[in-house]
Design a protein around this motif. Sequence first.
Motif, PDB file in Angstrom:
ATOM      1  N   ILE A 120      66.608 -63.551  26.333  1.00  0.00           N
ATOM      2  CA  ILE A 120      67.007 -62.294  25.677  1.00  0.00           C
ATOM      3  C   ILE A 120      68.359 -61.774  26.166  1.00  0.00           C
ATOM      4  N   ASN A 121      69.038 -62.519  27.044  1.00  0.00           N
ATOM      5  CA  ASN A 121      70.399 -62.142  27.425  1.00  0.00           C
ATOM      6  C   ASN A 121      71.404 -63.034  26.703  1.00  0.00           C
ATOM      7  N   ASN A 122      72.572 -62.479  26.384  1.00  0.00           N
ATOM      8  CA  ASN A 122      73.665 -63.338  25.915  1.00  0.00           C
ATOM      9  C   ASN A 122      74.157 -64.130  27.109  1.00  0.00           C
ATOM     10  N   TRP A 123      74.451 -65.394  26.873  1.00  0.00           N
ATOM     11  CA  TRP A 123      74.856 -66.273  27.980  1.00  0.00           C
ATOM     12  C   TRP A 123      76.039 -67.135  27.578  1.00  0.00           C
ATOM     13  N   MET A 124      76.891 -67.415  28.533  1.00  0.00           N
ATOM     14  CA  MET A 124      77.924 -68.432  28.364  1.00  0.00           C
ATOM     15  C   MET A 124      78.110 -69.049  29.747  1.00  0.00           C
ATOM     16  N   ALA A 125      78.486 -70.312  29.807  1.00  0.00           N
ATOM     17  CA  ALA A 125      78.700 -70.960  31.107  1.00  0.00           C
ATOM     18  C   ALA A 125      79.806 -70.205  31.846  1.00  0.00           C
ATOM     19  N   PRO A 126      79.647 -69.960  33.158  1.00  0.00           N
ATOM     20  CA  PRO A 126      80.638 -69.178  33.889  1.00  0.00           C
ATOM     21  C   PRO A 126      82.077 -69.698  33.719  1.00  0.00           C
ATOM     22  N   ASP A 127      82.277 -71.008  33.841  1.00  0.00           N
ATOM     23  CA  ASP A 127      83.652 -71.543  33.741  1.00  0.00           C
ATOM     24  C   ASP A 127      84.282 -71.205  32.398  1.00  0.00           C
ATOM     25  N   GLU A 128      83.463 -71.372  31.367  1.00  0.00           N
ATOM     26  CA  GLU A 128      83.956 -71.116  30.014  1.00  0.00           C
ATOM     27  C   GLU A 128      84.318 -69.634  29.852  1.00  0.00           C
ATOM     28  N   MET A 129      83.429 -68.775  30.363  1.00  0.00           N
ATOM     29  CA  MET A 129      83.681 -67.333  30.234  1.00  0.00           C
ATOM     30  C   MET A 129      84.887 -66.911  31.072  1.00  0.00           C
ATOM     31  N   TYR A 130      84.975 -67.438  32.302  1.00  0.00           N
ATOM     32  CA  TYR A 130      86.144 -67.090  33.129  1.00  0.00           C
ATOM     33  C   TYR A 130      87.439 -67.487  32.407  1.00  0.00           C
ATOM     34  N   ALA A 131      87.432 -68.684  31.837  1.00  0.00           N
ATOM     35  CA  ALA A 131      88.655 -69.171  31.175  1.00  0.00           C
ATOM     36  C   ALA A 131      89.000 -68.282  29.978  1.00  0.00           C
ATOM     37  N   LYS A 132      87.991 -67.971  29.200  1.00  0.00           N
ATOM     38  CA  LYS A 132      88.198 -67.129  28.018  1.00  0.00           C
ATOM     39  C   LYS A 132      88.754 -65.761  28.428  1.00  0.00           C
ATOM     40  N   MET A 133      88.159 -65.199  29.481  1.00  0.00           N
ATOM     41  CA  MET A 133      88.564 -63.845  29.867  1.00  0.00           C
ATOM     42  C   MET A 133      89.892 -63.828  30.602  1.00  0.00           C
ATOM     43  N   LYS A 134      90.180 -64.897  31.353  1.00  0.00           N
ATOM     44  CA  LYS A 134      91.483 -64.944  32.031  1.00  0.00           C
ATOM     45  C   LYS A 134      92.604 -64.847  30.999  1.00  0.00           C
ATOM     46  N   ALA A 135      92.419 -65.523  29.879  1.00  0.00           N
ATOM     47  CA  ALA A 135      93.442 -65.478  28.820  1.00  0.00           C
ATOM     48  C   ALA A 135      93.583 -64.052  28.288  1.00  0.00           C
TER      49      ALA A 135
END
Length: 624
Positions: A120-135
């Motif tokens: 029931i939580n939204n999830w994304m792999a940490p590496d992927e999310m870090y990369a997306k957010m760093k941009a």
Amino acid sequence: MIIMAENLKLLTGMCAYFEFFANNNDINKEEFSMTSNKTVLAWLDEMAAMCTPEKIVWIDGSEEQLEALRAEAVSTGEMIKLNEEKLPGCYYHRTAENDVARVEDRTFICTPTKEEAGPINNWMAPDEMYAKMKALYAGSMAGRTMYVIPYSMGPVGSPFSKIGIELTDSIYVVLNMAIMTRIGKAVIDQLGDTPDFVKCLHAKKDVNPDDRYIVQFPQDSTIWSINSAYGGNVLLGKKCFALRIASYLGMKEGWMAEHMLILGLENPQGEVKYICAAFPSACGKTNLAMLIPPEYLKSQGYKVWTVGDDISWLRIGPDGRLYAINPEAGFFGVAPGTSVKTNFNALESTKKNTIFTNVAINNDDMTVWWEGLDKNPPVNATEWKGAKVNGVEYTAEGNKLAHPNSRFTAPAVNCPCISKEFENPAGVPVEAIVFGGRRAKCAPLVYQSRDWTHGTFVGATMASETTAAAAGAVGVVRRDPMAMKPFVGYNMATYWNHWLEMGKKLGDKAPKIFHVNWFRKDDNDNFMWPGFGDNMRVLLWILDRCAGKVDADECAIGYIPKAEDIDIKDLDMTVEDVKALLTIDNKVWLEDVENIKEYFAQFGDKLPKEMADELAKLEANLTK
Ligand code: GTP
Ligand code: SPV
Ligand code: MN
């Protein structure tokens, strides 16, 4: 550079700013920062290199520094100063129209595996999310100031407490955090050289809802938030840390972080018993926490003391009982519906040093107004989106002057009924845990679970109609286990298991668990229970049950009061009305059982066996 720094210090009125310029290696950063903690400084360097702020300002918590920031926010239009005589130290803030509530669909729990975050939580792999957010963060603070806010959730130095540092480019966030948490030099000194803090980064950027993310990385004790400037999305000490990250830490370390108010109920003999209650957002926690008893009980000497109105951190104390602290230092309360009649204490709390967000302004005297405050909307009004309107005509046409989720940020010390245990680092012993929600049908006014395991099931199967506290449709019934659906920082099924584990440790010292529903409606859509201060009548039944002073009827769902044991003195109600509030419609409950089956199914083999057993027992009881 040193000269520039000197000038800035002059400009800010010689107040105790600690600042240094980003990307400037020729200055001694430690000299301008409040700490020599290597982990803090390395992280700060990394975040500054990514966001490229023009300057970095440490928040020391001094009144001079906060006052300078208020003045700056007023000069840029970010905040509006309200009437100093009527509302001393109060300010107004308006957020973007698309940024007025928590955004659950853009909130993520980034654990290494999806299973740890749960279904029931939204999830994304940490590496992927870090990369997306760093941009997204890259250069996001160019030309802006990055404020460094060291803060403590819980009294500084208490064994219950935890430290966070929030980096933000919003003065509004700094000023709200200064009310909602303990901030500044004392906190960073408490942290010392340890790396034990939650790393929080917030950039307002351009509040673009399509690139808005509120992300928790529980394993890294890290929170990243971008493209919002509203409440729970950006005051990272609150839901992001004190619930999502803290619930995960609690599971690892053997304690609990819950979406619960804490109140102390004092009887005429002067004894105070403490109750924690978990209701979903905008379902009455602040109101119950600050309740004023009905006149006849007040005159006998009954009183309610507020320890907290939103979040509890719970630990097993040296005597084996469960103890609660409120990790916050202020109230971020729903404004609409708050009046002298419904919540006098909340209203009093907002009379000074308060920030109002998205309410309406009365331009005649620069005070504030919202639906439900009184029946006199200001004629010369500015509605929450910023348009000047005739408030009487505007509301007569069915428009709302204040946003339904408009809020006040008020210091807890303002509250006339703040508990003397509010700062107690050891917390208060919890007698009862109460779950509840908005259920027009189904749930009775109050019932008691048979034991901790059954109580955990009652919490796990809570459901409530959605409210304006989160973006999305309002009034839709959804399952909201323990009022933690939007706030659990790991797999909800593992969280239920943690509840069961805590119950085993507590044994016969465990608080008793109850469920209430203030929102039951009759066939004409009217609330059947007066609510608010009269909820005290139900709390008294609950405490009598804890003390073994009153009998109850065992039924399919647990223990139900005998109707005559709910005190209705001075109410325009009969025992028959109470009976109606306590009825259990087996058909409606069996429909709910079917819904719970589907709900539980998504947790697969993570679902604790005890939960499946309790569901089977409930179904059997209802079909007996
Ligand atoms: P969050 O801050 O979002 O967590 O909300 P909360 O749980 O603290 O809710 P709050 O006490 O602010 O109440 C939300 C709304 O519910 C307000 O509009 C209240 O007027 C209304 N409300 C609170 N208690 C009662 C009650 O006993 N009966 C009825 N009918 N309405 C209530
Ligand atoms: C809630 O929604 O439960 C709140 C408000 O307390 S917020 O801080 O925005 O989450
Ligand atoms: Mn809340």
